[in-house]
Every structure is written in structure tokens, then in C-alpha cells.
Design an enzyme around this catalytic site. Structure first.
Site, PDB file in Angstrom:
ATOM      1  N   LYS A  10      36.084  26.155  59.682  1.00 44.29           N
ATOM      2  CA  LYS A  10      36.959  26.044  60.852  1.00 44.29           C
ATOM      3  C   LYS A  10      36.202  26.407  62.133  1.00 44.29           C
ATOM      4  O   LYS A  10      35.055  26.870  62.083  1.00 44.29           O
ATOM      5  CB  LYS A  10      38.155  26.962  60.640  1.00 44.29           C
ATOM      6  CG  LYS A  10      39.064  26.544  59.481  1.00 44.29           C
ATOM      7  CD  LYS A  10      40.347  27.344  59.599  1.00 44.29           C
ATOM      8  CE  LYS A  10      41.147  27.392  58.349  1.00 44.29           C
ATOM      9  NZ  LYS A  10      42.260  28.344  58.480  1.00 44.29           N
ATOM     10  N   TYR A  50      48.632  20.462  58.764  1.00 42.09           N
ATOM     11  CA  TYR A  50      49.387  21.718  58.637  1.00 42.09           C
ATOM     12  C   TYR A  50      50.903  21.477  58.658  1.00 42.09           C
ATOM     13  O   TYR A  50      51.655  22.353  59.094  1.00 42.09           O
ATOM     14  CB  TYR A  50      48.972  22.684  59.755  1.00 42.09           C
ATOM     15  CG  TYR A  50      47.644  23.364  59.474  1.00 42.09           C
ATOM     16  CD1 TYR A  50      47.412  24.028  58.275  1.00 42.09           C
ATOM     17  CD2 TYR A  50      46.616  23.363  60.424  1.00 42.09           C
ATOM     18  CE1 TYR A  50      46.193  24.657  58.006  1.00 42.09           C
ATOM     19  CE2 TYR A  50      45.392  23.996  60.161  1.00 42.09           C
ATOM     20  CZ  TYR A  50      45.201  24.639  58.954  1.00 42.09           C
ATOM     21  OH  TYR A  50      44.008  25.269  58.688  1.00 42.09           O
ATOM     22  N   ARG A  86      39.108  28.417  46.105  1.00 40.60           N
ATOM     23  CA  ARG A  86      40.066  29.361  46.716  1.00 40.60           C
ATOM     24  C   ARG A  86      39.616  30.804  46.490  1.00 40.60           C
ATOM     25  O   ARG A  86      39.722  31.648  47.373  1.00 40.60           O
ATOM     26  CB  ARG A  86      41.465  29.204  46.103  1.00 40.60           C
ATOM     27  CG  ARG A  86      42.117  27.885  46.349  1.00 40.60           C
ATOM     28  CD  ARG A  86      42.845  27.770  47.636  1.00 40.60           C
ATOM     29  NE  ARG A  86      44.008  28.630  47.765  1.00 40.60           N
ATOM     30  CZ  ARG A  86      44.744  28.673  48.871  1.00 40.60           C
ATOM     31  NH1 ARG A  86      44.413  27.934  49.918  1.00 40.60           N
ATOM     32  NH2 ARG A  86      45.791  29.457  48.946  1.00 40.60           N
ATOM     33  N   ASN A 113      40.407  32.791  60.326  1.00 44.66           N
ATOM     34  CA  ASN A 113      40.037  33.109  58.932  1.00 44.66           C
ATOM     35  C   ASN A 113      38.968  32.172  58.366  1.00 44.66           C
ATOM     36  O   ASN A 113      38.840  32.012  57.156  1.00 44.66           O
ATOM     37  CB  ASN A 113      41.278  33.219  58.044  1.00 44.66           C
ATOM     38  CG  ASN A 113      41.971  31.902  57.843  1.00 44.66           C
ATOM     39  OD1 ASN A 113      41.652  30.924  58.512  1.00 44.66           O
ATOM     40  ND2 ASN A 113      42.914  31.859  56.924  1.00 44.66           N
ATOM     41  N   HIS A 116      39.162  26.800  55.303  1.00 46.73           N
ATOM     42  CA  HIS A 116      40.381  26.305  54.663  1.00 46.73           C
ATOM     43  C   HIS A 116      39.983  25.665  53.349  1.00 46.73           C
ATOM     44  O   HIS A 116      38.942  25.013  53.280  1.00 46.73           O
ATOM     45  CB  HIS A 116      41.066  25.250  55.536  1.00 46.73           C
ATOM     46  CG  HIS A 116      42.135  24.507  54.800  1.00 46.73           C
ATOM     47  ND1 HIS A 116      43.428  24.984  54.707  1.00 46.73           N
ATOM     48  CD2 HIS A 116      42.112  23.353  54.090  1.00 46.73           C
ATOM     49  CE1 HIS A 116      44.140  24.147  53.969  1.00 46.73           C
ATOM     50  NE2 HIS A 116      43.359  23.140  53.588  1.00 46.73           N
ATOM     51  N   GLU A 127      44.976  16.031  51.297  1.00 38.15           N
ATOM     52  CA  GLU A 127      44.101  16.490  52.382  1.00 38.15           C
ATOM     53  C   GLU A 127      42.800  15.689  52.417  1.00 38.15           C
ATOM     54  O   GLU A 127      42.303  15.366  53.498  1.00 38.15           O
ATOM     55  CB  GLU A 127      43.825  17.992  52.209  1.00 38.15           C
ATOM     56  CG  GLU A 127      45.077  18.837  52.439  1.00 38.15           C
ATOM     57  CD  GLU A 127      44.851  20.325  52.211  1.00 38.15           C
ATOM     58  OE1 GLU A 127      43.730  20.726  51.830  1.00 38.15           O
ATOM     59  OE2 GLU A 127      45.809  21.088  52.428  1.00 38.15           O
TER      60      GLU A 127
HETATM   61  P1  CMP Z   1      44.640  27.980  55.899  1.00 32.68           P
HETATM   62  O1  CMP Z   1      44.097  28.295  54.549  1.00 32.68           O
HETATM   63  O2  CMP Z   1      43.929  26.954  56.705  1.00 32.68           O
HETATM   64  O3  CMP Z   1      46.176  27.532  55.764  1.00 32.68           O
HETATM   65  C1  CMP Z   1      47.146  27.779  56.756  1.00 32.68           C
HETATM   66  C2  CMP Z   1      46.620  28.565  57.900  1.00 32.68           C
HETATM   67  O4  CMP Z   1      47.591  29.136  58.710  1.00 32.68           O
HETATM   68  C3  CMP Z   1      45.827  29.745  57.356  1.00 32.68           C
HETATM   69  O5  CMP Z   1      44.658  29.328  56.734  1.00 32.68           O
HETATM   70  C4  CMP Z   1      45.694  30.580  58.607  1.00 32.68           C
HETATM   71  O6  CMP Z   1      44.661  30.054  59.443  1.00 32.68           O
HETATM   72  C5  CMP Z   1      47.026  30.314  59.265  1.00 32.68           C
HETATM   73  N1  CMP Z   1      47.980  31.407  59.025  1.00 32.68           N
HETATM   74  C6  CMP Z   1      48.640  31.677  57.897  1.00 32.68           C
HETATM   75  N2  CMP Z   1      49.450  32.740  58.075  1.00 32.68           N
HETATM   76  C7  CMP Z   1      49.278  33.135  59.356  1.00 32.68           C
HETATM   77  C8  CMP Z   1      49.832  34.173  60.140  1.00 32.68           C
HETATM   78  N3  CMP Z   1      50.731  35.019  59.647  1.00 32.68           N
HETATM   79  N4  CMP Z   1      49.420  34.283  61.413  1.00 32.68           N
HETATM   80  C9  CMP Z   1      48.509  33.420  61.924  1.00 32.68           C
HETATM   81  N5  CMP Z   1      47.950  32.400  61.220  1.00 32.68           N
HETATM   82  C10 CMP Z   1      48.332  32.270  59.950  1.00 32.68           C
END
Ligand code: CMP
Length: 151
Positions: A10, A50, A86, A113, A116, A127
């Protein structure tokens, strides 16, 4: 069973120069890289990718973040690739991710984070279709793969 999964390095991973780290960990594990491209996600693709999070309080911030810089999109292939990848990523919230995982080793904040990966085989199929055309995904075997997968 051999599976394919979608991985995104990301914007924060790309900005921090951690793309190679992400690729290196998956490669070293023995998974096969089947497709890779850098893409600047637009709002439409972000919203489709998303769609499960539409309406959540973090949705607008998530779209803003994922469209803020290019990402590196990849397809990885191998036995149980969805769950294995994962595990390598660690918990969604880096503050809860174990050391030894990508998020546990490099992250602190749930909104940044780093990576993904698809959460199921069904999501992986959807996806991968969103990010790649079939002809952009290569079917190949690593030489000496028997030492990795036993097959
Ligand atoms: P990802 O694995 O890409 O899937 C959904 C994304 O939403 C996740 O990683 C985070 O980047 C984001 N996300 C999920 N929960 C939260 C949260 N509580 N606050 C902010 N971002 C979130």
C-alpha cells in the site's frame, strides 16, 4: 491446494521503501510471484476494492489513503496461498500484529497497515479480477520446486 491471492504493497509501504521487503518475504517463503504492477488506484477502483467497508466510519479515510500514492499490486501463488499470506501480513491492526509478521515488524497504526491480502479464495478471485487481466498473470514453476512444496 494451489491458490492465488492478491497482495497490495500500500501507499505507506511504497513511500517507506518497504516494497522489496514485502516481496522478499513472500518469495523466501517459497510462493511464486505470478503477476506484478505499480498502479495509482483511482476512487472508482478503490470503492470497488473496498466495497465491503462502504458506510464504515473509516471508509472515507481508507479511500483517501489508498489513492494517495501508487501501490504495487501482485498475485502470489502456492499451496494455501490465501491463508499463508494472511499469516505473513499479521493482524490488520499493526499494534496487535505479532513480531515476525510484516505489520508486526514495520507498523504501528491501523490506518497505515502497509499491506493488503485477500481474506478468502472467493475474495481473491474477485480482487485479482479487479487488478489484473488474465494475460498479465503468468503460470510457471520454479526450478526445483519439489524442495519447496514437496510436489
Ligand atoms: P485491508 O487488509 O486492506 O482491508 C481493509 C482495510 O481497512 C484494512 O486493511 C485497513 O487498512 C482498513 N481498516 C480496517 N479497520 C480499520 C479501522 N478501524 N480504522 C481505520 N482503518 C481500518
Amino acid at each position: 491446494m494451489t491458490e492465488r491471492t492478491l497482495v497490495l504493497a500500500k501507499p505507506d509501504a511504497v513511500a517507506r521503501g518497504l516494497t522489496g521487503e514485502v516481496i522478499g518475504r513472500l518469495e523466501a517463503m517459497g510462493l511464486r510471484l505470478a503477476a506484478l504492477k505499480m498502479i495509482w488506484i483511482d476512487e472508482e477502483l478503490a470503492t470497488r476494492h473496498y466495497s465491503a467497508h462502504v458506510g464504515k466510519p473509516f471508509f472515507n479515510g481508507l479511500i483517501q489513503y489508498i489513492t494517495s500514492l501508487p501501490v504495487v499490486a501482485m498475485v502470489w501463488e502456492g499451496p494455501s496461498a490465501v491463508s499463508v499470506v494472511r499469516k505473513t501480513m499479521g493482524a490488520t491492526n499493526p499494534a496487535e500484529a505479532l513480531p515476525g509478521t510484516i505489520r508486526g515488524d514495520f507498523g504501528l497504526d491501523i490506518s497505515n497497515n502497509l499491506v493488503h491480502s485477500s481474506d478468502s479464495l472467493e475474495s481473491a478471485r474477485k480482487e485479482i479480477d479487479l487488478f489484473f487481466k488474465e494475460e498479465e498473470i503468468f503460470s510457471w514453476k520454479r526450478p526445483h520446486e519439489i524442495y519447496i512444496t514437496g510436489e
